[in-house]
Design a protein around this motif. Structure first.
Motif, PDB file in Angstrom:
ATOM      1  N   ILE A  54       1.360  -1.393  -2.898  1.00 24.88           N
ATOM      2  CA  ILE A  54       0.163  -1.178  -2.298  1.00 24.88           C
ATOM      3  C   ILE A  54      -0.830  -1.646  -2.983  1.00 24.88           C
ATOM      4  CG2 ILE A  54      -1.674   0.022  -0.811  1.00 24.88           C
ATOM      5  CD1 ILE A  54       0.757   1.713   0.246  1.00 24.88           C
ATOM      6  N   GLU A  55      -1.938  -2.519  -2.826  1.00 17.88           N
ATOM      7  CA  GLU A  55      -2.816  -3.047  -3.728  1.00 17.88           C
ATOM      8  C   GLU A  55      -4.041  -2.802  -2.957  1.00 17.88           C
ATOM      9  OE1 GLU A  55      -0.541  -7.025  -5.160  1.00 17.88           O
ATOM     10  OE2 GLU A  55      -1.522  -7.157  -3.330  1.00 17.88           O
ATOM     11  N   PHE A  56      -4.505  -1.423  -3.417  1.00 18.34           N
ATOM     12  CA  PHE A  56      -5.486  -0.929  -2.755  1.00 18.34           C
ATOM     13  C   PHE A  56      -7.028  -1.129  -2.973  1.00 18.34           C
ATOM     14  CE2 PHE A  56      -6.999   2.809  -5.286  1.00 18.34           C
ATOM     15  CZ  PHE A  56      -5.684   2.981  -6.191  1.00 18.34           C
ATOM     16  N   SER A  57      -7.252  -1.844  -3.998  1.00 16.00           N
ATOM     17  CA  SER A  57      -8.662  -2.115  -4.524  1.00 16.00           C
ATOM     18  C   SER A  57      -8.512  -3.242  -5.627  1.00 16.00           C
ATOM     19  CB  SER A  57      -9.199  -0.902  -5.099  1.00 16.00           C
ATOM     20  OG  SER A  57     -10.709  -1.354  -5.757  1.00 16.00           O
ATOM     21  N   ASN A  58      -9.430  -4.376  -5.083  1.00 16.89           N
ATOM     22  CA  ASN A  58      -9.456  -5.276  -6.076  1.00 16.89           C
ATOM     23  C   ASN A  58     -10.606  -5.383  -6.957  1.00 16.89           C
ATOM     24  OD1 ASN A  58     -11.153  -6.360  -4.490  1.00 16.89           O
ATOM     25  ND2 ASN A  58     -10.272  -8.463  -4.230  1.00 16.89           N
ATOM     26  N   ILE A  59     -11.210  -3.955  -7.053  1.00 13.17           N
ATOM     27  CA  ILE A  59     -12.540  -4.093  -7.915  1.00 13.17           C
ATOM     28  C   ILE A  59     -12.225  -3.537  -9.181  1.00 13.17           C
ATOM     29  CG2 ILE A  59     -14.911  -2.721  -7.912  1.00 13.17           C
ATOM     30  CD1 ILE A  59     -14.608  -2.816  -5.049  1.00 13.17           C
ATOM     31  N   CYS A  60     -12.581  -3.925 -10.088  1.00 12.16           N
ATOM     32  CA  CYS A  60     -12.347  -3.547 -11.491  1.00 12.16           C
ATOM     33  C   CYS A  60     -13.566  -3.906 -12.600  1.00 12.16           C
ATOM     34  CB  CYS A  60     -11.281  -4.749 -12.242  1.00 12.16           C
ATOM     35  SG  CYS A  60     -10.535  -4.186 -13.846  1.00 12.16           S
ATOM     36  N   LYS A  61     -13.688  -2.878 -13.358  1.00 12.68           N
ATOM     37  CA  LYS A  61     -15.010  -2.784 -14.337  1.00 12.68           C
ATOM     38  C   LYS A  61     -14.468  -3.504 -15.670  1.00 12.68           C
ATOM     39  CE  LYS A  61     -13.434   1.404 -16.588  1.00 12.68           C
ATOM     40  NZ  LYS A  61     -13.417   2.988 -16.779  1.00 12.68           N
ATOM     41  N   ARG A  78     -14.539  -8.724  -2.585  1.00 10.14           N
ATOM     42  CA  ARG A  78     -13.921  -7.597  -3.163  1.00 10.14           C
ATOM     43  C   ARG A  78     -13.580  -6.454  -2.109  1.00 10.14           C
ATOM     44  NH1 ARG A  78     -12.911  -8.090  -8.777  1.00 10.14           N
ATOM     45  NH2 ARG A  78     -14.028  -9.612  -9.376  1.00 10.14           N
ATOM     46  N   TYR A  79     -12.572  -5.711  -1.892  1.00 14.44           N
ATOM     47  CA  TYR A  79     -12.141  -4.765  -1.059  1.00 14.44           C
ATOM     48  C   TYR A  79     -11.789  -3.401  -1.625  1.00 14.44           C
ATOM     49  CZ  TYR A  79      -7.259  -5.307  -1.878  1.00 14.44           C
ATOM     50  OH  TYR A  79      -6.112  -5.569  -2.435  1.00 14.44           O
ATOM     51  N   ARG A  80     -11.743  -2.392  -0.936  1.00 15.56           N
ATOM     52  CA  ARG A  80     -11.350  -1.035  -1.400  1.00 15.56           C
ATOM     53  C   ARG A  80     -10.822  -0.443  -0.322  1.00 15.56           C
ATOM     54  NH1 ARG A  80     -16.815   0.800  -4.326  1.00 15.56           N
ATOM     55  NH2 ARG A  80     -15.985   0.572  -6.049  1.00 15.56           N
ATOM     56  N   LEU A  81      -9.388   0.224  -0.164  1.00 14.25           N
ATOM     57  CA  LEU A  81      -9.037   0.737   0.981  1.00 14.25           C
ATOM     58  C   LEU A  81      -9.333   2.160   0.833  1.00 14.25           C
ATOM     59  CD1 LEU A  81      -5.545  -0.780   1.119  1.00 14.25           C
ATOM     60  CD2 LEU A  81      -7.789  -1.680   2.133  1.00 14.25           C
ATOM     61  N   ASP A  82      -9.787   2.779   2.118  1.00 10.45           N
ATOM     62  CA  ASP A  82     -10.130   4.151   2.131  1.00 10.45           C
ATOM     63  C   ASP A  82      -8.674   4.874   1.981  1.00 10.45           C
ATOM     64  OD1 ASP A  82      -9.278   4.312   4.850  1.00 10.45           O
ATOM     65  OD2 ASP A  82     -11.290   3.358   5.144  1.00 10.45           O
ATOM     66  N   THR A  85      -6.403   4.427   5.216  1.00  9.94           N
ATOM     67  CA  THR A  85      -5.725   3.123   5.398  1.00  9.94           C
ATOM     68  C   THR A  85      -4.606   3.178   4.627  1.00  9.94           C
ATOM     69  OG1 THR A  85      -7.978   2.206   5.608  1.00  9.94           O
ATOM     70  CG2 THR A  85      -6.195   0.731   5.297  1.00  9.94           C
ATOM     71  N   ILE A  86      -4.759   3.499   3.386  1.00  5.46           N
ATOM     72  CA  ILE A  86      -3.649   3.568   2.293  1.00  5.46           C
ATOM     73  C   ILE A  86      -2.503   4.275   3.013  1.00  5.46           C
ATOM     74  CG2 ILE A  86      -2.806   4.380  -0.014  1.00  5.46           C
ATOM     75  CD1 ILE A  86      -5.742   3.893  -0.821  1.00  5.46           C
ATOM     76  N   ILE A  87      -2.749   5.601   3.633  1.00  5.08           N
ATOM     77  CA  ILE A  87      -1.674   6.598   3.820  1.00  5.08           C
ATOM     78  C   ILE A  87      -1.083   5.858   5.312  1.00  5.08           C
ATOM     79  CG2 ILE A  87      -1.281   8.539   5.158  1.00  5.08           C
ATOM     80  CD1 ILE A  87      -3.487   9.715   3.363  1.00  5.08           C
ATOM     81  N   ASP A  88      -1.882   4.885   6.046  1.00  7.38           N
ATOM     82  CA  ASP A  88      -1.303   4.203   7.234  1.00  7.38           C
ATOM     83  C   ASP A  88      -0.112   3.116   6.577  1.00  7.38           C
ATOM     84  OD1 ASP A  88      -1.012   3.123   9.736  1.00  7.38           O
ATOM     85  OD2 ASP A  88      -2.822   1.703   8.986  1.00  7.38           O
ATOM     86  N   PHE A  89      -0.861   2.384   5.658  1.00 10.19           N
ATOM     87  CA  PHE A  89       0.140   1.219   4.984  1.00 10.19           C
ATOM     88  C   PHE A  89       1.509   2.114   4.536  1.00 10.19           C
ATOM     89  CE2 PHE A  89      -3.443  -1.875   3.867  1.00 10.19           C
ATOM     90  CZ  PHE A  89      -3.708  -2.156   5.217  1.00 10.19           C
ATOM     91  N   ALA A  90       1.077   3.332   3.865  1.00  8.22           N
ATOM     92  CA  ALA A  90       2.433   4.111   3.339  1.00  8.22           C
ATOM     93  C   ALA A  90       3.514   4.284   4.486  1.00  8.22           C
ATOM     94  CB  ALA A  90       2.166   5.208   2.652  1.00  8.22           C
ATOM     95  N   THR A  91       2.794   4.937   5.646  1.00  7.18           N
ATOM     96  CA  THR A  91       3.706   5.258   6.685  1.00  7.18           C
ATOM     97  C   THR A  91       4.654   4.178   7.199  1.00  7.18           C
ATOM     98  OG1 THR A  91       1.894   6.863   7.265  1.00  7.18           O
ATOM     99  CG2 THR A  91       3.355   6.486   9.114  1.00  7.18           C
ATOM    100  N   LYS A  92       3.831   2.834   7.256  1.00  7.78           N
ATOM    101  CA  LYS A  92       4.382   1.516   7.753  1.00  7.78           C
ATOM    102  C   LYS A  92       5.729   1.341   6.606  1.00  7.78           C
ATOM    103  CE  LYS A  92       1.040  -0.542  10.669  1.00  7.78           C
ATOM    104  NZ  LYS A  92      -0.349   0.027  10.610  1.00  7.78           N
ATOM    105  N   ALA A  93       5.262   1.484   5.292  1.00  8.59           N
ATOM    106  CA  ALA A  93       6.410   1.257   4.567  1.00  8.59           C
ATOM    107  C   ALA A  93       7.490   2.102   4.559  1.00  8.59           C
ATOM    108  CB  ALA A  93       5.602   1.250   2.917  1.00  8.59           C
ATOM    109  N   LYS A  94       7.324   3.243   4.887  1.00 10.59           N
ATOM    110  CA  LYS A  94       8.133   4.085   5.162  1.00 10.59           C
ATOM    111  C   LYS A  94       9.164   3.616   6.126  1.00 10.59           C
ATOM    112  CE  LYS A  94      10.331   8.273   4.276  1.00 10.59           C
ATOM    113  NZ  LYS A  94      10.324   8.592   3.053  1.00 10.59           N
ATOM    114  N   GLU A 293      -0.942  -4.426   4.212  1.00  4.38           N
ATOM    115  CA  GLU A 293      -0.967  -5.071   5.517  1.00  4.38           C
ATOM    116  C   GLU A 293      -2.368  -5.905   5.481  1.00  4.38           C
ATOM    117  OE1 GLU A 293       1.283  -4.560   8.131  1.00  4.38           O
ATOM    118  OE2 GLU A 293       2.312  -2.871   7.193  1.00  4.38           O
ATOM    119  N   GLY A 294      -2.300  -7.018   6.421  1.00  9.87           N
ATOM    120  CA  GLY A 294      -3.509  -7.636   6.790  1.00  9.87           C
ATOM    121  C   GLY A 294      -3.980  -8.455   5.763  1.00  9.87           C
TER     122      GLY A 294
END
Ligand code: 5AD
Ligand code: FES
Length: 340
Positions: A54-61, A78-82, A85-94, A293-294
């Motif tokens: 899961i690539e959950f944020s593409n923001i980098c300092k 740039r995006y950042r998953l809350d 959403t991460i738990i939703d993607f994880a549930t799908k991965a499960k 996802e998405g």
């Protein structure tokens, strides 16, 4: 050359000069790949471990010269998953059958220690082995993630050439990177590291040092991939690494570290459309399909041509299962930790 390959295959030990000579000669590459494949089969059998990424944020300092997510790159949305959403993607991965999740992001300060710990706690309740790949942190932060249940951590050294590292990763310190790897080990994480192959200024000698470093660290996972120049970075005009050289570094690593986990990397498949299968037949035993996802997977652009950005996690799961079984290998049903 064949006796060097045999020595590596049987003793899992090679000198720096022997590694350099293997890297510098291409005549015996197929013997090298076969030897690495034999070592993999002898120690790890036919199982391939899948990790859901899961690539959950593409923001980098940070501002690494090779990386498309570097902070100075204005051409990425740039995006950042809350966490939800991460738990939703994880549930799908499960539901697709993944037993391990890799949570990866840029070095994004938005995700505080409490937030990561809370996320890890929730994901552990879904019965996953959890790997974090979120960059350089303090000992205390690593300790907190570990106490929340994180099992593994990925942090590539990128190159063991200190001056090259500090040139390509401005404002970062090689010594701090080493400190991170040592802290992670001391905290009992399964440790993954690795390097980029074909960086400008990188020599075969330096690649030999990388391989010996992996062994000296006793890392549990080593991921290597070709450097692929990104047009939105200062290294846009560099030559980049080749698939073959990355495969050789991987195969020699397998000779020296017979029981570790080695992924067939996405960057390898970017340079060769059969790259992951070739890698699985040259020493690798892990694949990390993307379960983001998405639209987000398109935006996580480390380098151009990244595979599967237009596919869904469900599609990739079926695709990679088909490829793995077609070469007589099987998908592991366990968590896939290192078995010494
Ligand atoms: N080509 C290949 N791999 C890259 N990475 C970053 N930029 C590139 C690139 N241009 C790798 C780094 C990092 C991992 C997440 O992606 O090695 O550790
Ligand atoms: Fe994604 Fe094959 S693994 S399309």
């Amino acid at each position: 050359m064949l006796s060097i390959i045999d020595k590596g295959k049987n003793s899992h030990d090679l000198t720096k000069d022997e590694i350099i000579s293997l890297l510098g000669c291409s005549t015996y590459d197929s013997a090298l790949f076969d030897a690495a494949n034999c070592v993999r089969e002898k120690y790890l059998g036919n199982e391939v471990h899948l990790r859901g990424l899961i690539e959950f944020s593409n923001i980098c300092k940070q501002d690494c010269l090779y990386c498309g997510l570097r902070k100075d790159n204005q051409n990425v949305k740039r995006y950042r998953l809350d966490p939800e959403t991460i738990i939703d993607f994880a549930t799908k991965a499960k539901s697709y059958g993944y037993k391990t999740l890799v949570l990866q992001s840029g070095e994004d300060p938005f995700y505080t220690t409490d937030l990561i710990c809370d996320l890890v706690t929730k994901l552990k309740k879904l019965d996953f082995a959890i790997t974090l790949s979120i960059g350089e942190k303090t000992f205390e932060e690593y300790k907190a993630y570990r106490e929340a249940g994180a099992d593994r951590y990925l942090l590539r050294i990128e190159t063991t050439d200190k001056s090259l590292y500090e040139k390509l990763d401005p404002n970062m310190s090689f010594d701090n990177r080493l400190r991170c790897l040592k802290d992670l080990k001391a905290l009992g994480y399964e440790l993954g590291t690795g390097s980029l192959i074909g960086l400008p200024g990188q020599t075969l000698e330096s690649l030999a040092d990388d391989i010996l470093f992996f062994k000296a660290m006793d890392a549990d996972m080593i991921g290597v991939g070709p450097f692929i120049p990104n047009p939105d970075t200062p290294l846009q005009n560099e030559a980049g690494g080749t698939f073959n050289l990355a495969l050789k570094v991987m195969a020699i690593t397998r000779l020296l570290m017979p029981d570790i986990n080695i992924p067939a990397t996405t960057a390898m498949e970017t340079l060769d459309k059969n790259g992951r299968i070739i890698a699985l037949q040259s020493g690798a035993n892990v694949v990390m399909p993307n379960v983001t996802e998405g639209e987000y997977r398109k935006l996580y652009q480390l380098y151009p041509g990244k595979i599967c950005t237009g596919d869904t996690p469900a599609h990739c799961r079926g695709c990679i299962t088909g490829k793995i079984t077609s070469i007589g290998r099987e998908i592991s049903q366990d968590y896939g930790g290192r078995k010494r």
